[in-house]
Design a protein around this motif. Structure first.
Motif, short mmCIF file in Angstrom:
data_model
loop_
_atom_site.label_atom_id
_atom_site.label_comp_id
_atom_site.label_asym_id
_atom_site.label_seq_id
_atom_site.Cartn_x
_atom_site.Cartn_y
_atom_site.Cartn_z
N VAL A 186 -0.19 11.66 -8.25
CA VAL A 186 0.54 10.93 -7.21
C VAL A 186 0.81 11.86 -6.03
N GLN A 187 0.64 11.33 -4.81
CA GLN A 187 0.98 12.06 -3.60
C GLN A 187 2.06 11.28 -2.85
N ILE A 188 3.12 11.97 -2.44
CA ILE A 188 4.21 11.34 -1.69
C ILE A 188 4.53 12.20 -0.48
N SER A 189 4.50 11.60 0.71
CA SER A 189 4.83 12.33 1.92
C SER A 189 6.07 11.74 2.58
N ALA A 190 6.91 12.62 3.10
CA ALA A 190 8.09 12.18 3.84
C ALA A 190 7.85 12.19 5.33
N GLY A 191 6.63 12.61 5.76
CA GLY A 191 6.40 12.75 7.19
C GLY A 191 5.18 12.06 7.74
N ASN A 192 4.26 11.60 6.90
CA ASN A 192 3.04 10.97 7.40
C ASN A 192 3.31 9.62 8.05
N THR A 252 0.81 -1.22 0.00
CA THR A 252 0.00 0.00 0.00
C THR A 252 0.85 1.27 0.00
N GLY A 253 2.12 1.16 -0.42
CA GLY A 253 2.94 2.35 -0.62
C GLY A 253 3.63 2.90 0.60
N SER A 254 3.87 2.07 1.62
CA SER A 254 4.57 2.51 2.83
C SER A 254 5.84 1.68 3.01
N PRO A 255 6.83 2.21 3.73
CA PRO A 255 8.05 1.43 3.97
C PRO A 255 7.74 0.14 4.72
N ALA A 292 -3.78 5.48 9.56
CA ALA A 292 -4.93 5.67 8.68
C ALA A 292 -4.57 5.42 7.22
N PHE A 293 -3.31 5.66 6.87
CA PHE A 293 -2.90 5.50 5.47
C PHE A 293 -2.65 4.04 5.10
N ASP A 294 -2.57 3.16 6.08
CA ASP A 294 -2.30 1.75 5.80
C ASP A 294 -3.40 1.13 4.95
N THR A 295 -4.63 1.58 5.16
CA THR A 295 -5.77 0.97 4.45
C THR A 295 -6.60 2.03 3.72
N TYR A 296 -6.02 3.21 3.48
CA TYR A 296 -6.81 4.29 2.88
C TYR A 296 -7.11 4.00 1.40
N PRO A 297 -8.35 4.29 0.95
CA PRO A 297 -8.71 4.08 -0.46
C PRO A 297 -8.10 5.15 -1.35
N ASP A 298 -6.82 4.99 -1.67
CA ASP A 298 -6.06 6.03 -2.37
C ASP A 298 -5.89 5.78 -3.86
N ALA A 305 8.04 7.65 5.28
CA ALA A 305 8.10 7.48 6.73
C ALA A 305 7.32 6.22 7.11
N PRO A 306 7.81 5.44 8.07
CA PRO A 306 7.11 4.22 8.44
C PRO A 306 5.83 4.49 9.24
N SER A 307 4.92 3.56 9.20
CA SER A 307 3.67 3.65 9.95
C SER A 307 3.95 3.73 11.46
#
Length: 275
Positions: free
Chosen positions: A149-155, A4-7, A159-165, A173-175
């Protein structure tokens, strides 16, 4: 990166402030975050993909104002450096990469949606930011819904682990699952068995506080006070007194700039560094 796009793995640094008010590294902890077992259709690449104009344009939605503005300058500088290096190397498809700058603010007032509209109208192909999880959650539908595309270095919010993106959101940044686990482990290793948690009431604070409590209690510790506070409050006397009443042997403070108000309150109450 996970599905889902996270480290999927990261290193967390633990630092300690000394009597001279400077900090030093204590150690680094390597960890992993579990992948999502089921990836829904709305988490996969879908929806409209805008036609490009042949120039790669980055929009920056970073904090130039507000309580998080101290994070903005190095992030803007990082983007400037990256674009400069890309263009010196020949750009993309033979053209220089461009940048459009936007101010995410800190959510009070909520300027990020209008700034996002400005970046999208300007033709941003990628939007970098926001730094704050709460701010990103206020604009993620605008961005990914437009096929950008959205990319964050700080989030870090879970909530982003399962967000309908639509498969268009990424973060470096890790969860908070990992940060919460490391924080709970550190507290336990320091010998604290009863803690109070003070956390800002937003996507970042609530998610991290929840994970700290979960992992800490799993290890046998006890959370004697759990307080979520308004980050825009004039003072935090009531929250500090509530925590103090439970006689914790350690305080977990999850905050941003408002720590400058809370820490003196803790010290005054006798439960800070001089308690």
């Amino acid at each position: 990166m996970n599905s889902t796009g996270s480290p999927s793995a990261a290193t967390v640094g633990i630092y300690q402030f000394g009597q001279d008010n400077n900090y030093k590294n204590v150690r680094y902890v390597n960890g992993t975050t579990p992948d999502q077992a089921n990836i829904r259709a709305d988490q996969k690449v879908s929806g409209p993909i805008p036609k490009g104009d042949g120039t790669l344009t980055f929009g920056t939605l970073l904090p130039a104002t507000g309580d998080s503005s101290f994070l903005g300058a190095p992030q803007f500088a990082g983007v400037d450096l990256a674009i400069d290096e890309i263009n010196k190397a020949g750009g993309v498809l033979g053209k220089d990469v461009k940048q459009l700058k936007g101010d995410s603010g800190d959510g009070s007032p909520n300027i990020a949606p209008s700034e996002t509209d400005k970046l999208l109208r300007g033709g941003a192909d990628v939007i970098l930011g926001a730094a704050s999880s709460s701010v990103s959650l206020s604009v993620i539908d605008k961005i990914t819904g437009a096929g950008v595309v959205q990319i964050s270095a700080g989030n870090t919010s879970t909530a982003f682990d399962t967000y309908p993106d639509h498969g268009m959101y990424f973060r470096t940044a890790p969860s908070d699952v990992l940060q919460g686990q490391v924080m709970a482990q550190t507290i336990s290793e320091d010998g604290h068995s009863n803690i109070a948690i003070l956390a800002r009431q937003d996507a970042y604070g609530e998610a991290l506080a929840k994970n700290v409590r979960s992992f800490y209690e799993e290890s046998g510790g006890k959370v004697v006070s759990y307080v979520l506070y308004d980050a825009n409050a004039a003072n935090y006397t009531a929250e500090v007194e509530k925590a103090k009443a439970q006689h914790p042997d350690a305080i977990v403070l999850i905050s941003f700039d408002e720590a400058k108000k809370i820490v003196p309150e803790l010290i005054k109450a006798g439960i800070g560094q001089n308690g």
